[in-house]
Design an enzyme around this catalytic site. Structure first.
Site, PDB file in Angstrom:
ATOM      1  N   GLY A  31      31.662   5.589 -97.153  1.00  0.00           N
ATOM      2  CA  GLY A  31      31.232   5.021 -95.871  1.00  0.00           C
ATOM      3  C   GLY A  31      32.380   4.383 -95.110  1.00  0.00           C
ATOM      4  O   GLY A  31      33.547   4.660 -95.380  1.00  0.00           O
ATOM      5  N   ALA A  32      32.023   3.515 -94.143  1.00  0.00           N
ATOM      6  CA  ALA A  32      33.015   2.940 -93.212  1.00  0.00           C
ATOM      7  C   ALA A  32      33.829   4.100 -92.626  1.00  0.00           C
ATOM      8  O   ALA A  32      35.068   4.122 -92.687  1.00  0.00           O
ATOM      9  CB  ALA A  32      33.896   1.905 -93.910  1.00  0.00           C
ATOM     10  N   HIS A  37      37.485  11.031 -91.931  1.00  0.00           N
ATOM     11  CA  HIS A  37      36.263  11.599 -92.530  1.00  0.00           C
ATOM     12  C   HIS A  37      35.686  12.685 -91.624  1.00  0.00           C
ATOM     13  O   HIS A  37      35.188  13.704 -92.109  1.00  0.00           O
ATOM     14  CB  HIS A  37      35.190  10.518 -92.711  1.00  0.00           C
ATOM     15  CG  HIS A  37      35.550   9.460 -93.701  1.00  0.00           C
ATOM     16  ND1 HIS A  37      35.792   8.159 -93.342  1.00  0.00           N
ATOM     17  CD2 HIS A  37      35.696   9.515 -95.051  1.00  0.00           C
ATOM     18  CE1 HIS A  37      36.061   7.442 -94.428  1.00  0.00           C
ATOM     19  NE2 HIS A  37      36.015   8.245 -95.470  1.00  0.00           N
ATOM     20  N   GLN A  61      34.434   2.526-109.773  1.00  0.00           N
ATOM     21  CA  GLN A  61      35.851   2.795-109.480  1.00  0.00           C
ATOM     22  C   GLN A  61      36.583   1.559-108.962  1.00  0.00           C
ATOM     23  O   GLN A  61      37.751   1.654-108.594  1.00  0.00           O
ATOM     24  CB  GLN A  61      36.004   3.968-108.512  1.00  0.00           C
ATOM     25  CG  GLN A  61      35.577   3.721-107.081  1.00  0.00           C
ATOM     26  CD  GLN A  61      35.611   4.999-106.253  1.00  0.00           C
ATOM     27  OE1 GLN A  61      34.730   5.860-106.378  1.00  0.00           O
ATOM     28  NE2 GLN A  61      36.611   5.150-105.413  1.00  0.00           N
ATOM     29  N   GLY A 147      40.390  14.105 -98.623  1.00  0.00           N
ATOM     30  CA  GLY A 147      41.581  13.855 -97.810  1.00  0.00           C
ATOM     31  C   GLY A 147      42.840  13.766 -98.662  1.00  0.00           C
ATOM     32  O   GLY A 147      42.805  13.253 -99.787  1.00  0.00           O
ATOM     33  N   ASP A 150      44.457  10.328-100.235  1.00  0.00           N
ATOM     34  CA  ASP A 150      44.256   9.944-101.632  1.00  0.00           C
ATOM     35  C   ASP A 150      44.826  11.064-102.501  1.00  0.00           C
ATOM     36  O   ASP A 150      44.094  11.806-103.162  1.00  0.00           O
ATOM     37  CB  ASP A 150      42.770   9.704-101.900  1.00  0.00           C
ATOM     38  CG  ASP A 150      42.269   8.498-101.137  1.00  0.00           C
ATOM     39  OD1 ASP A 150      42.800   7.407-101.345  1.00  0.00           O
ATOM     40  OD2 ASP A 150      41.363   8.657-100.294  1.00  0.00           O
ATOM     41  N   ARG A 187      39.803   0.885 -95.140  1.00  0.00           N
ATOM     42  CA  ARG A 187      40.317  -0.469 -95.351  1.00  0.00           C
ATOM     43  C   ARG A 187      41.007  -1.036 -94.112  1.00  0.00           C
ATOM     44  O   ARG A 187      41.155  -2.251 -93.995  1.00  0.00           O
ATOM     45  CB  ARG A 187      41.285  -0.487 -96.537  1.00  0.00           C
ATOM     46  CG  ARG A 187      40.573  -0.259 -97.858  1.00  0.00           C
ATOM     47  CD  ARG A 187      41.560  -0.108 -98.991  1.00  0.00           C
ATOM     48  NE  ARG A 187      40.906   0.327-100.204  1.00  0.00           N
ATOM     49  CZ  ARG A 187      40.428  -0.495-101.145  1.00  0.00           C
ATOM     50  NH1 ARG A 187      40.549  -1.790-101.001  1.00  0.00           N
ATOM     51  NH2 ARG A 187      39.841  -0.012-102.221  1.00  0.00           N
TER      52      ARG A 187
END
Ligand code: PAF
Length: 281
Positions: A31-32, A37, A61, A147, A150, A187
């Site tokens: 989310g966020a 995304h 995690q 993505g 990461d 973040r």
């Protein structure tokens, strides 16, 4: 867009769609949501007849309870953004739905989980493998989209999918950046305007490392990077590693046959940011 909270209902719905000949592209998220995304959703839409996204802040995690508590949660905005961008189905389960009982599975991740993020966030990748495997079992997608920001997660998911023999194609998508160069991340929502400006120095340092890699040895490139980030009072430096882009092993000298990626983690205040860039060749 149809929203499912129950795994069996989603699974049965998708089984019926598959009988009609539909293929499923899956975008797992916490989310966020941001444009990074959305680029995954767009790619999934172009390559499949149905797009399924999940929003689940996965507790297994997070190795730090405070980080889990502070992780941004913006489900109403997420739903609107997914809907606007042509997502067909959202899976939005509760923690109990995903983990009806405690899961103690320990994955063999081929040692990829012991470096970089794995060193600083013990258990993190085991939790990622656990939830991604579970989501794949529920959704059973043909393709799943992740993505490149990461970078280590992507390598670990590919490893897990291959060792568990899961019938899904993993598709990687390039990192999206703000005009300042800051990599898009959920973040970033926790950064102030000024901190976002400071954070763009991470990408500048990665670009400098790529430039330096043309003339300097890996250990020299690493030293210069570390100095430039450590000298910036906005940051608390965590690591910078130059690793083989395939097997993630530290690169001691350049090999023209192999790609090398620079991976970094830094803190700004209590926000942890990661980024990476192909720096060789
Ligand atoms: O990259 C993420 O957002 C998460 O690690 C993932 C893959 C959705 C698993 O929780």
């Amino acid at each position: 867009m149809i929203v499912f909270e129950k795994a069996t209902e989603l699974n049965q719905f998708l089984a019926r769609e598959r009988e009609k000949g539909k293929t499923v592209g899956f975008v797992p998220t916490m989310g966020a949501l941001h444009n990074g995304h959305i680029s995954l959703i767009n790619k999934a839409r172009n390559e499949n007849s149905m797009v399924v996204a999940s929003v689940f802040v996965n507790p297994t995690q997070f190795n730090n309870a405070e980080d889990l508590k502070k992780y941004p949660r913006t489900i109403e905005a997420d739903k609107a953004l997914l809907e606007e961008n042509g997502c067909d189905v959202l899976f939005f389960p509760s923690v109990e739905e995903i983990y009806p009982e405690k899961d103690n599975t320990v994955f063999d991740l081929g040692g990829l989980d012991t470096l970089m993020e794995g060193k600083f966030r013990p258990g993190h990748f085991n939790g990622v493998a656990m939830v991604v495997k579970r989501l794949f079992q529920i959704v059973q997608p043909e393709h799943a989209y992740f993505g490149e920001k990461d970078f280590q997660q992507l390598a670990i998911i590919r490893y897990m999918v291959s060792s568990e023999k899961l019938p899904v194609n993993i598709i990687s998508c390039p990192t999206l950046r703000e005009s300042s160069g800051l990599a898009m991340s959920s973040r970033n929502m926790r950064l102030t305007k000024e901190e976002k400006v400071e954070a763009a120095a991470i990408y500048r340092a990665l670009l400098e490392a790529k430039e330096n890699a043309k003339t300097l040895q890996p250990h020299e490139v690493k030293e210069i990077f570390e100095q430039s980030i450590s000298q910036n009072s906005a940051f608390k430096f965590e690591y910078f590693e130059i690793v083989d882009s395939e097997n993630l092993l530290p690169v001691k000298e350049w090999n023209p046959q192999r790609k090398a990626t620079g991976c970094v983690a830094v803190w700004i205040r209590d926000v942890r940011l990661i980024d990476n860039l192909l720096i060789f060749p």
